[in-house]
Structure formats: C-alpha cells, structure tokens
Design a protein around this motif. Structure first.
Motif, PDB file in Angstrom:
ATOM      1  N   ALA A  92       6.102  -7.263   1.358  1.00 25.63           N
ATOM      2  CA  ALA A  92       6.219  -5.924   1.944  1.00 25.63           C
ATOM      3  C   ALA A  92       7.220  -5.088   1.151  1.00 25.63           C
ATOM      4  CB  ALA A  92       6.650  -6.022   3.404  1.00 25.63           C
ATOM      5  N   HIS A  93       8.339  -5.703   0.805  1.00 23.17           N
ATOM      6  CA  HIS A  93       9.363  -5.017   0.010  1.00 23.17           C
ATOM      7  C   HIS A  93       8.813  -4.689  -1.386  1.00 23.17           C
ATOM      8  CE1 HIS A  93      13.467  -4.034  -1.297  1.00 23.17           C
ATOM      9  NE2 HIS A  93      13.103  -4.600  -2.438  1.00 23.17           N
ATOM     10  N   ALA A  94       8.204  -5.677  -2.023  1.00 23.52           N
ATOM     11  CA  ALA A  94       7.724  -5.507  -3.398  1.00 23.52           C
ATOM     12  C   ALA A  94       6.628  -4.454  -3.501  1.00 23.52           C
ATOM     13  CB  ALA A  94       7.228  -6.838  -3.948  1.00 23.52           C
ATOM     14  N   THR A  95       5.712  -4.420  -2.537  1.00 29.00           N
ATOM     15  CA  THR A  95       4.610  -3.459  -2.651  1.00 29.00           C
ATOM     16  C   THR A  95       5.076  -2.019  -2.467  1.00 29.00           C
ATOM     17  OG1 THR A  95       2.270  -3.127  -2.189  1.00 29.00           O
ATOM     18  CG2 THR A  95       3.716  -3.410  -0.269  1.00 29.00           C
ATOM     19  N   ARG A  96       6.115  -1.816  -1.709  1.00 29.19           N
ATOM     20  CA  ARG A  96       6.672  -0.462  -1.589  1.00 29.19           C
ATOM     21  C   ARG A  96       7.475  -0.125  -2.843  1.00 29.19           C
ATOM     22  NH1 ARG A  96       5.820   3.305  -0.551  1.00 29.19           N
ATOM     23  NH2 ARG A  96       7.822   4.113   0.138  1.00 29.19           N
ATOM     24  N   HIS A  98       7.429  -1.469  -5.919  1.00 24.42           N
ATOM     25  CA  HIS A  98       6.719  -1.512  -7.200  1.00 24.42           C
ATOM     26  C   HIS A  98       5.408  -0.744  -7.201  1.00 24.42           C
ATOM     27  CE1 HIS A  98       8.774  -5.560  -8.428  1.00 24.42           C
ATOM     28  NE2 HIS A  98       9.626  -4.660  -7.974  1.00 24.42           N
ATOM     29  N   ASN A  99       4.660  -0.793  -6.092  1.00 29.88           N
ATOM     30  CA  ASN A  99       3.316  -0.209  -6.046  1.00 29.88           C
ATOM     31  C   ASN A  99       3.238   1.102  -5.287  1.00 29.88           C
ATOM     32  OD1 ASN A  99       2.639  -3.531  -5.256  1.00 29.88           O
ATOM     33  ND2 ASN A  99       2.188  -2.705  -7.289  1.00 29.88           N
ATOM     34  N   ASP A 100       4.333   1.505  -4.666  1.00 30.05           N
ATOM     35  CA  ASP A 100       4.348   2.698  -3.822  1.00 30.05           C
ATOM     36  C   ASP A 100       3.181   2.679  -2.835  1.00 30.05           C
ATOM     37  OD1 ASP A 100       5.419   5.060  -2.843  1.00 30.05           O
ATOM     38  OD2 ASP A 100       4.485   6.330  -4.367  1.00 30.05           O
ATOM     39  N   ALA A 101       2.923   1.508  -2.234  1.00 30.31           N
ATOM     40  CA  ALA A 101       1.838   1.367  -1.262  1.00 30.31           C
ATOM     41  C   ALA A 101       2.051   2.346  -0.120  1.00 30.31           C
ATOM     42  CB  ALA A 101       1.776  -0.059  -0.734  1.00 30.31           C
ATOM     43  N   ASN A 102       0.951   2.961   0.309  1.00 26.02           N
ATOM     44  CA  ASN A 102       1.044   3.911   1.419  1.00 26.02           C
ATOM     45  C   ASN A 102       0.386   3.381   2.696  1.00 26.02           C
ATOM     46  OD1 ASN A 102      -1.587   4.185   0.478  1.00 26.02           O
ATOM     47  ND2 ASN A 102      -1.335   6.308  -0.179  1.00 26.02           N
ATOM     48  N   MET A 103      -0.174   2.190   2.593  1.00 27.77           N
ATOM     49  CA  MET A 103      -0.733   1.530   3.769  1.00 27.77           C
ATOM     50  C   MET A 103      -0.476   0.036   3.677  1.00 27.77           C
ATOM     51  SD  MET A 103      -4.386   3.356   4.621  1.00 27.77           S
ATOM     52  CE  MET A 103      -4.700   2.180   5.932  1.00 27.77           C
ATOM     53  N   MET A 104      -0.470  -0.591   4.841  1.00 27.51           N
ATOM     54  CA  MET A 104      -0.356  -2.034   4.909  1.00 27.51           C
ATOM     55  C   MET A 104      -1.387  -2.574   5.878  1.00 27.51           C
ATOM     56  SD  MET A 104       3.070  -2.471   7.236  1.00 27.51           S
ATOM     57  CE  MET A 104       2.832  -4.206   7.382  1.00 27.51           C
ATOM     58  N   ASN A 125      11.113   0.545   5.550  1.00 31.01           N
ATOM     59  CA  ASN A 125      12.498   0.771   5.140  1.00 31.01           C
ATOM     60  C   ASN A 125      12.741   0.541   3.652  1.00 31.01           C
ATOM     61  OD1 ASN A 125      13.721   1.565   7.671  1.00 31.01           O
ATOM     62  ND2 ASN A 125      13.246  -0.495   8.352  1.00 31.01           N
ATOM     63  N   THR A 126      11.675   0.358   2.898  1.00 32.52           N
ATOM     64  CA  THR A 126      11.781   0.170   1.450  1.00 32.52           C
ATOM     65  C   THR A 126      11.181   1.377   0.754  1.00 32.52           C
ATOM     66  OG1 THR A 126      11.582  -2.233   1.705  1.00 32.52           O
ATOM     67  CG2 THR A 126      11.212  -1.331  -0.503  1.00 32.52           C
ATOM     68  N   SER A 127      11.882   1.891  -0.221  1.00 30.52           N
ATOM     69  CA  SER A 127      11.415   3.052  -0.981  1.00 30.52           C
ATOM     70  C   SER A 127      10.831   2.620  -2.318  1.00 30.52           C
ATOM     71  CB  SER A 127      12.579   4.016  -1.260  1.00 30.52           C
ATOM     72  OG  SER A 127      13.108   4.495  -0.055  1.00 30.52           O
ATOM     73  N   PHE A 128       9.968   3.461  -2.851  1.00 32.87           N
ATOM     74  CA  PHE A 128       9.444   3.257  -4.197  1.00 32.87           C
ATOM     75  C   PHE A 128      10.594   3.409  -5.176  1.00 32.87           C
ATOM     76  CE2 PHE A 128       7.241   5.360  -7.932  1.00 32.87           C
ATOM     77  CZ  PHE A 128       6.774   4.172  -8.467  1.00 32.87           C
TER      78      PHE A 128
END
Length: 150
Positions: A92-96, A98-104, A125-128
């Motif tokens: 969850a942390h890594a995808t935000r 590193h990938n700026d994921a906008n959905m989970m 709570n994790t930013s790109f």
C-alpha cells in the motif's frame, strides 16, 4: 478527502469497517454500493468508482470483491486509473509512493477487516514521492494506455 467506494458481495464484509474508518477520519464517502449482501457482478461496482476517480470527482477509490482481482482488472480498464490490488501495508505504501496509485482493491475473502483498515490507512496517508524515476515510469504507463485506448 473525497473517497469513492464500491464492492460486490465478496467484498461486502469489508465495507462497514472501511467506511466507518473513513468517516471517523473526516473523509467524505461516495458510496457506489452494494447495500445488501446479494450476488452481483463486480464490474458494475468497480467501474463506476473508477469513472468517478478518473473524472476528478473523488480523490481516491476503494473497491473490493472476493479476491480483489476481478474488480481491479475492471477498474484498470478506465483511462487514468492506476488501481493496485493490495493485501499488505508495505505494498500500500509502495504503490502510492512509487506508482501514484489512485485506487486500491481489496479481497474480502483473502484479508480481514482489521488488516483492510490498516491497508486503507497506509494507502491514504502515503504521498507520491515525485521522484523523476517514478514519474518516468508512470508516464510510460500513461503512454501505453493512450496507445491502446480507442
């Protein structure tokens, strides 16, 4: 933040706890259902959440089905969506970051509500990071999406 949420019957077990957590933390919820635990088709709930996020009507989207697989595949067909299937807080942390994921996406039959809430909290709570190497990779993904979107 404004969070869009949707699930099928397989993800219904997570819905109440996730929405309760989101509301307690001051987030506005756009609820795409389901409202009762009955068999439905996951694209009918994942895609509207993805369309809402893609249109900028929500900051993030959270979707759930039995495994999270089908609903995430459906959501990722919507241009502009980077939906990650998550089952742990590290991802969850890594995808935000590193990938700026906008959905989970989450699996209601693969993780429990407590872990689901921890994953949601980490994701939100994790930013790109904004690092050039990560942005370059996201730009490549966007170029692929544009190439194949008709």
């Amino acid at each position: 933040m404004k969070i869009a949420f949707g699930c099928d019957h397989g993800g219904f077990v997570l819905k109440a706890e996730i929405i309760d957590y989101l509301k307690k933390n001051g987030h506005e919820i756009i609820d795409f259902g389901i409202d009762e635990n009955k068999s439905v088709d996951y694209p009918d709930y994942g895609v509207p959440v993805a369309e809402c996020v893609s249109a900028g009507e929500a900051d993030f989207g959270i979707i759930a089905c039995g495994t999270g697989i089908g609903i995430s595949i459906a959501a990722n067909k919507v241009p502009g969506i980077r939906c990650a299937l998550l089952s742990d807080t590290f991802s969850a942390h890594a995808t935000r970051e590193h990938n700026d994921a906008n959905m989970m996406a989450l699996g209601g039959r693969t993780i429990g509500p407590g872990l689901a809430v921890d994953i949601v909290a980490t994701f939100l709570n994790t930013s790109f990071s904004g690092d050039a190497r990560h942005q370059r990779r996201i730009d490549k993904i966007t170029a692929i999406e544009k190439k194949y979107s008709k």
